[in-house]
Design an enzyme around this catalytic site. Structure first.
Site, mmCIF file in Angstrom:
data_model
loop_
_atom_site.group_PDB
_atom_site.id
_atom_site.type_symbol
_atom_site.label_atom_id
_atom_site.label_comp_id
_atom_site.label_asym_id
_atom_site.label_seq_id
_atom_site.Cartn_x
_atom_site.Cartn_y
_atom_site.Cartn_z
ATOM 1 N N HIS A 222 0.758 -1.360 -0.191
ATOM 2 C CA HIS A 222 0.118 0.218 0.070
ATOM 3 C C HIS A 222 0.789 1.251 0.060
ATOM 4 O O HIS A 222 0.239 2.299 -0.287
ATOM 5 C CB HIS A 222 -1.088 0.179 1.170
ATOM 6 C CG HIS A 222 -0.105 0.425 2.543
ATOM 7 N ND1 HIS A 222 0.562 -0.389 3.154
ATOM 8 C CD2 HIS A 222 -0.235 1.517 3.261
ATOM 9 C CE1 HIS A 222 0.970 0.046 4.323
ATOM 10 N NE2 HIS A 222 0.541 1.333 4.277
HETATM 11 N N1 UDP Z 1 -4.057 -4.268 8.511
HETATM 12 C C1 UDP Z 1 -5.695 -4.750 8.755
HETATM 13 N N2 UDP Z 1 -6.302 -5.087 7.476
HETATM 14 C C2 UDP Z 1 -5.665 -5.306 6.405
HETATM 15 C C3 UDP Z 1 -4.354 -4.752 6.160
HETATM 16 C C4 UDP Z 1 -3.530 -4.211 7.560
HETATM 17 O O1 UDP Z 1 -6.375 -4.901 9.989
HETATM 18 O O2 UDP Z 1 -6.393 -5.465 5.289
HETATM 19 C C5 UDP Z 1 -3.766 -3.912 10.190
HETATM 20 C C6 UDP Z 1 -2.358 -4.744 10.214
HETATM 21 O O3 UDP Z 1 -2.780 -5.671 10.925
HETATM 22 C C7 UDP Z 1 -1.532 -3.636 10.979
HETATM 23 C C8 UDP Z 1 -1.940 -2.358 10.156
HETATM 24 O O4 UDP Z 1 -3.243 -2.590 9.643
HETATM 25 O O5 UDP Z 1 -2.214 -3.694 12.487
HETATM 26 C C9 UDP Z 1 -0.835 -1.811 9.571
HETATM 27 O O6 UDP Z 1 -1.432 -0.768 8.698
HETATM 28 P P1 UDP Z 1 -0.903 -0.147 7.185
HETATM 29 O O7 UDP Z 1 -0.675 -1.580 6.560
HETATM 30 O O8 UDP Z 1 -2.208 0.382 6.636
HETATM 31 O O9 UDP Z 1 0.014 0.967 7.756
HETATM 32 P P2 UDP Z 1 1.428 0.886 8.164
HETATM 33 O O10 UDP Z 1 1.616 0.255 9.540
HETATM 34 O O11 UDP Z 1 2.286 0.607 7.096
HETATM 35 O O12 UDP Z 1 1.629 2.420 8.473
#
Ligand code: UDP
Length: 384
Positions: A222
């Site tokens: 993403h």
């Molecule tokens: N997550 C979720 N559903 C999804 C993808 C990710 O619940 O379809 C959760 C994942 O378990 C983690 C969080 O979202 O707790 C991570 O968020 P994301 O990947 O959007 O952002 P980043 O951590 O890279 O900032």
């Protein structure tokens, strides 16, 4: 009894709702009466799958205020968020504004609070990927600069701040000019410990999609850096299709809305069609947190560009390939549990095959004691 300390929590994006759940459990549990919490949602992520599901699943109260400040142009969105946040801060006059991570909501929240003379607590302070081409890196550096409390999840984050000249031993009252740095552990680790058994009980995601434990690969993509670049996105998609072709292992890909959109805009139509038709690649809508934990727990291998998913995979002892050239979670790579493969098809395939055939290893505890939220509340109460 002194009046409770009023903390305004500013959230806006999926990982922040998840992180806020850990603090919310502490504020409404052991710290009830001593801390009073209010939640403002900037509206950065707004639909049911990216926002509402987390409030209902994680028991997080409906935000007290929603600014509905979503949009495509970052400057406009940040400005809109700041305008709304300034209004809320002037009206509510909180003692502390609490921001998480590295999104546009983090930056807008930290700046708006600091300029309104409200002290800022930054959770996930001190992380550095040393790649300023990613907007997240600028957001985290700026949020740290606006903060009075810098809550670091790891000792690496503390060292990064020390290198930048932050004092490490300030134990008196905390202020913008005398900020405090604390290694409190990771609130996402608190959550994984808290929700893993709930996910096991309640999630039916494996059954719903006909998946066998330890017999599928979980992938997420993403980051703007990957989704908005046709060459990078193409390489990731080709790699996943080829990986399935070589290993016959199903690949589960819950798609962030931006990724789905960019796939149809940027991929060559024949590749897009091949992806949609590949029976072994399960394209799902974004899943809720409990389903995600269940997928992470049972995946044989995780392939991701997400910061949160990298860590959760580590907490759950899953080998991980990181679709980036660098990571702010450097300890995952240093300890050899995660491998930086960027979007290089050869590396992705080689490392995936190596991981799928490797024997299980030990994942030492690097992210605190599972009580990061309590440590944060205690520190703010002690030094506010
Ligand atoms: N997550 C979720 N559903 C999804 C993808 C990710 O619940 O379809 C959760 C994942 O378990 C983690 C969080 O979202 O707790 C991570 O968020 P994301 O990947 O959007 O952002 P980043 O951590 O890279 O900032």
């Amino acid at each position: 009894m002194p009046a409770p300390l009023r903390i305004l929590t500013i959230v806006g994006a999926r990982p922040q709702f998840i992180k806020a759940a850990a603090l919310d459990r502490a504020i409404r549990g052991p710290f009830k009466g001593r801390i009073e919490g209010t939640i403002v949602h900037t509206g950065q992520h707004y639909d049911a799958e990216m926002s509402d599901v987390f409030f209902s699943e994680l028991g997080l109260p409906t935000p007290d205020v929603n600014l509905h400040a979503a949009g495509d142009r970052p400057g406009t969105v940040i400005a809109r968020m700041m305008e709304g946040l300034e209004r809320v801060i002037l009206e509510l006059k909180p003692d502390v504004a609490l921001v998480y991570g590295d999104t546009n909501s983090t930056l807008a929240g930290a700046l708006a609070a600091m300029r309104s003379k409200v002290r800022v607590a930054h959770v996930e302070a001190g992380l550095r990927s040393f790649n300023k081409r990613m907007p997240e890196e600028i957001n985290r550096i700026m949020a740290d600069q606006c903060s009075t409390w810098l809550f670091c999840p790891t000792s690496t984050a503390v060292r990064n701040l020390e290198r930048e000249g932050y004092p490490l031993h300030n134990t008196g009252q905390a202020s913008l000019d005398a900020p405090q740095v604390l290694n409190c552990g990771d609130v996402m680790y608190d959550n994984t410990l808290h929700f893993a058994s709930v996910a096991k009980e309640r999630s039916s995601v494996l059954r719903d999609h006909g998946l066998e434990p330890a017999a599928f690969i979980l992938a997420t993509v993403h980051r703007e850096h990957n989704t908005d670049d046709a060459v990078r996105l193409t390489s990731i998609v080709r790699s996943l299709i080829e990986l399935h072709a070589r290993t016959a292992t199903p690949v589960v890909l819950p798609l962030h809305p931006r990724t789905r959109k960019r796939m149809s805009e940027l991929l060559d139509p024949s590749l897009h069609a091949a992806l949609s038709a590949a029976r072994g690649i399960r394209l799902l809508p974004p899943v809720g947190y409990l389903d995600m934990l269940a997928l992470e727990t049972n995946a044989r291998l995780v392939i991701t560009d997400s910061g949160g998913v990298q860590k959760e995979a580590y907490f759950l002892a899953r080998p991980t390939l990181i679709l980036r050239a660098e990571t702010e979670w450097t300890e995952l790579v240093e300890h050899g549990h995660s491998v930086l493969v960027d979007v290089d098809q050869g590396r992705i395939l080689n490392e995936a095959e190596r991981s799928l055939n490797a024997s299980p290893t030990v994942y030492p505890a690097l992210f605190g004691d599972g009580r990061a939220a309590a440590h944060i509340c205690e520190q703010i109460l002690r030094t506010a």
